[in-house]
Design a protein around this motif. Structure first.
Motif, PDB file in Angstrom:
ATOM      1  N   MET A  18      48.079  47.094  30.385  1.00  0.00           N
ATOM      2  CA  MET A  18      48.441  45.709  30.117  1.00  0.00           C
ATOM      3  C   MET A  18      49.211  45.591  28.798  1.00  0.00           C
ATOM      4  N   GLN A  19      48.822  46.368  27.794  1.00  0.00           N
ATOM      5  CA  GLN A  19      49.551  46.359  26.536  1.00  0.00           C
ATOM      6  C   GLN A  19      50.978  46.850  26.733  1.00  0.00           C
ATOM      7  N   LYS A  20      51.118  47.920  27.522  1.00  0.00           N
ATOM      8  CA  LYS A  20      52.439  48.481  27.793  1.00  0.00           C
ATOM      9  C   LYS A  20      53.291  47.508  28.613  1.00  0.00           C
ATOM     10  N   LEU A  21      52.655  46.838  29.563  1.00  0.00           N
ATOM     11  CA  LEU A  21      53.378  45.875  30.394  1.00  0.00           C
ATOM     12  C   LEU A  21      53.869  44.695  29.557  1.00  0.00           C
ATOM     13  N   GLU A  22      53.004  44.186  28.699  1.00  0.00           N
ATOM     14  CA  GLU A  22      53.385  43.044  27.875  1.00  0.00           C
ATOM     15  C   GLU A  22      54.587  43.387  26.993  1.00  0.00           C
ATOM     16  N   LYS A  23      54.573  44.583  26.451  1.00  0.00           N
ATOM     17  CA  LYS A  23      55.699  45.026  25.625  1.00  0.00           C
ATOM     18  C   LYS A  23      56.957  45.178  26.472  1.00  0.00           C
ATOM     19  N   PHE A  24      56.805  45.709  27.671  1.00  0.00           N
ATOM     20  CA  PHE A  24      57.941  45.980  28.560  1.00  0.00           C
ATOM     21  C   PHE A  24      58.659  44.696  28.967  1.00  0.00           C
ATOM     22  N   VAL A  25      57.884  43.634  29.231  1.00  0.00           N
ATOM     23  CA  VAL A  25      58.494  42.390  29.714  1.00  0.00           C
ATOM     24  C   VAL A  25      58.741  41.385  28.585  1.00  0.00           C
ATOM     25  N   GLY A  26      58.477  41.809  27.349  1.00  0.00           N
ATOM     26  CA  GLY A  26      58.717  40.914  26.224  1.00  0.00           C
ATOM     27  C   GLY A  26      57.702  39.789  26.116  1.00  0.00           C
ATOM     28  N   GLY A  27      56.463  40.103  26.482  1.00  0.00           N
ATOM     29  CA  GLY A  27      55.391  39.101  26.430  1.00  0.00           C
ATOM     30  C   GLY A  27      55.170  38.445  27.777  1.00  0.00           C
ATOM     31  N   LEU A  28      53.914  38.198  28.113  1.00  0.00           N
ATOM     32  CA  LEU A  28      53.573  37.600  29.397  1.00  0.00           C
ATOM     33  C   LEU A  28      53.419  36.083  29.343  1.00  0.00           C
ATOM     34  N   LYS A  29      53.278  35.529  28.150  1.00  0.00           N
ATOM     35  CA  LYS A  29      53.047  34.101  28.021  1.00  0.00           C
ATOM     36  C   LYS A  29      54.148  33.288  28.714  1.00  0.00           C
ATOM     37  N   ASP A  30      53.704  32.379  29.573  1.00  0.00           N
ATOM     38  CA  ASP A  30      54.586  31.444  30.282  1.00  0.00           C
ATOM     39  C   ASP A  30      55.488  32.108  31.328  1.00  0.00           C
ATOM     40  N   LYS A  31      55.248  33.383  31.619  1.00  0.00           N
ATOM     41  CA  LYS A  31      56.016  34.031  32.676  1.00  0.00           C
ATOM     42  C   LYS A  31      55.558  33.498  34.039  1.00  0.00           C
ATOM     43  N   SER A  32      56.456  33.494  35.011  1.00  0.00           N
ATOM     44  CA  SER A  32      56.103  33.120  36.388  1.00  0.00           C
ATOM     45  C   SER A  32      55.957  34.401  37.203  1.00  0.00           C
ATOM     46  N   ILE A  33      54.814  34.533  37.866  1.00  0.00           N
ATOM     47  CA  ILE A  33      54.476  35.761  38.581  1.00  0.00           C
ATOM     48  C   ILE A  33      54.190  35.454  40.050  1.00  0.00           C
ATOM     49  N   ALA A  34      54.825  36.218  40.943  1.00  0.00           N
ATOM     50  CA  ALA A  34      54.464  36.216  42.359  1.00  0.00           C
ATOM     51  C   ALA A  34      53.540  37.422  42.566  1.00  0.00           C
ATOM     52  N   TYR A  35      52.295  37.153  42.899  1.00  0.00           N
ATOM     53  CA  TYR A  35      51.266  38.194  42.988  1.00  0.00           C
ATOM     54  C   TYR A  35      50.992  38.514  44.461  1.00  0.00           C
ATOM     55  N   ILE A  36      51.271  39.753  44.865  1.00  0.00           N
ATOM     56  CA  ILE A  36      51.096  40.166  46.260  1.00  0.00           C
ATOM     57  C   ILE A  36      49.826  41.007  46.383  1.00  0.00           C
ATOM     58  N   PRO A  37      48.745  40.465  46.974  1.00  0.00           N
ATOM     59  CA  PRO A  37      47.476  41.167  47.104  1.00  0.00           C
ATOM     60  C   PRO A  37      47.288  41.852  48.458  1.00  0.00           C
ATOM     61  N   THR A  38      48.331  41.856  49.281  1.00  0.00           N
ATOM     62  CA  THR A  38      48.209  42.253  50.684  1.00  0.00           C
ATOM     63  C   THR A  38      47.588  43.630  50.882  1.00  0.00           C
ATOM     64  N   ALA A  39      47.912  44.599  50.018  1.00  0.00           N
ATOM     65  CA  ALA A  39      47.356  45.955  50.183  1.00  0.00           C
ATOM     66  C   ALA A  39      45.839  45.934  50.179  1.00  0.00           C
TER      67      ALA A  39
ATOM     68  N   VAL B 231      50.010  32.463  32.203  1.00  0.00           N
ATOM     69  CA  VAL B 231      51.167  32.640  33.071  1.00  0.00           C
ATOM     70  C   VAL B 231      51.072  31.656  34.226  1.00  0.00           C
ATOM     71  N   ASN B 232      52.176  31.484  34.907  1.00  0.00           N
ATOM     72  CA  ASN B 232      52.223  30.679  36.128  1.00  0.00           C
ATOM     73  C   ASN B 232      52.204  31.656  37.296  1.00  0.00           C
ATOM     74  N   VAL B 233      51.040  31.824  37.926  1.00  0.00           N
ATOM     75  CA  VAL B 233      50.894  32.844  38.962  1.00  0.00           C
ATOM     76  C   VAL B 233      50.751  32.206  40.338  1.00  0.00           C
ATOM     77  N   THR B 234      51.505  32.746  41.292  1.00  0.00           N
ATOM     78  CA  THR B 234      51.470  32.289  42.680  1.00  0.00           C
ATOM     79  C   THR B 234      51.031  33.438  43.574  1.00  0.00           C
ATOM     80  N   PRO B 235      49.878  33.342  44.255  1.00  0.00           N
ATOM     81  CA  PRO B 235      49.495  34.395  45.200  1.00  0.00           C
ATOM     82  C   PRO B 235      50.402  34.355  46.419  1.00  0.00           C
ATOM     83  N   VAL B 236      50.898  35.509  46.813  1.00  0.00           N
ATOM     84  CA  VAL B 236      51.800  35.595  47.967  1.00  0.00           C
ATOM     85  C   VAL B 236      51.165  36.556  48.970  1.00  0.00           C
TER      86      VAL B 236
END
Length: 205
Positions: A15-36, A61-66
């Motif tokens: 999660m630390q690496k991801l946050e750095k990679f995307v320039g911070g997660l705050k207020d990001k919009s995420i489409a979350y695919i749980p199908t697997a 974040v603004n997360v939408t389950p897909v």
């Protein structure tokens, strides 16, 4: 195209690496695919028992389950428009790719990822290649005949432990596979591959 391919994205190190990679997660919009997860556990069990889903919902974040099974066709593609991240969670690879193909995500994934970051966790990372290694302890009958998304020219073995090396090396029939322990990830930015952790590679025979 930017990819973050983790062994298990929920790990604190990941999660630390991801946050750095995307320039911070705050207020990001995420489409979350749980199908697997629906292919591995009782259907919809992830809503109450997935530590990853619970974690994502604690982020600002603004997360939408897909749930791809609820769309069954390419109508799901509209959901991805304007999203900062597509987070593809873990579970059964073959089951996940069946729904990726049925919803035609495989046909349009490169268009989607022009402005959207792909985050894979476990199975979500494995399907990024053209094929994905299925073997102990990931036995899923028939999954190895389904092609992956073809976003990278290698495969990923998640949840790796040192004692698994000889077994994977003996059974692996592909061309190149990275072995990732939990907490490790691979980033790909416009084709440039970087291992966030120890680099372990098996070249197929």
């Amino acid at each position: 195209m930017k990819l973050f391919l983790a062994s298990e994205a929920k790990y604190p190190e990941s999660m630390q690496k991801l946050e750095k990679f995307v320039g911070g997660l705050k207020d990001k919009s995420i489409a979350y695919i749980p199908t697997a997860a629906n292919g591995e556990d009782p259907y919809d069990d992830w809503r109450t028992n997935s530590s990853t889903w619970n974690l994502v919902n604690t982020l600002r974040v603004n997360v939408t389950p897909v749930v791809l099974e609820e769309y069954k066709n390419s109508s799901v593609l509209e959901i991805f428009k304007g999203k900062d991240i597509i987070w593809v969670a873990g579970g059964m690879c073959g089951y996940l790719m069946y729904w990726m193909r049925r919803c035609e995500i495989d046909k349009h994934i490169r268009e989607i990822l022009v402005d959207t970051v792909y985050v894979g966790s476990s199975a979500g990372s494995m399907i990024a290649g053209s094929s994905f290694y299925i073997g102990k302890p990931y036995e899923e009958i028939g999954a190895d005949v389904i092609p992956g998304l073809g976003l990278v020219d290698f495969e990923i073995f998640p949840h790796y432990e040192d004692e698994m090396y000889e077994l994977v090396k003996k059974n692996y029939k592909g061309s190149k596979i990275y072995l990732l322990k939990n907490g490790e990830a691979i980033t790909v930015v416009e084709g440039r591959v970087k291992v966030l952790g120890e680099e372990r590679i098996i070249i197929g025979q």
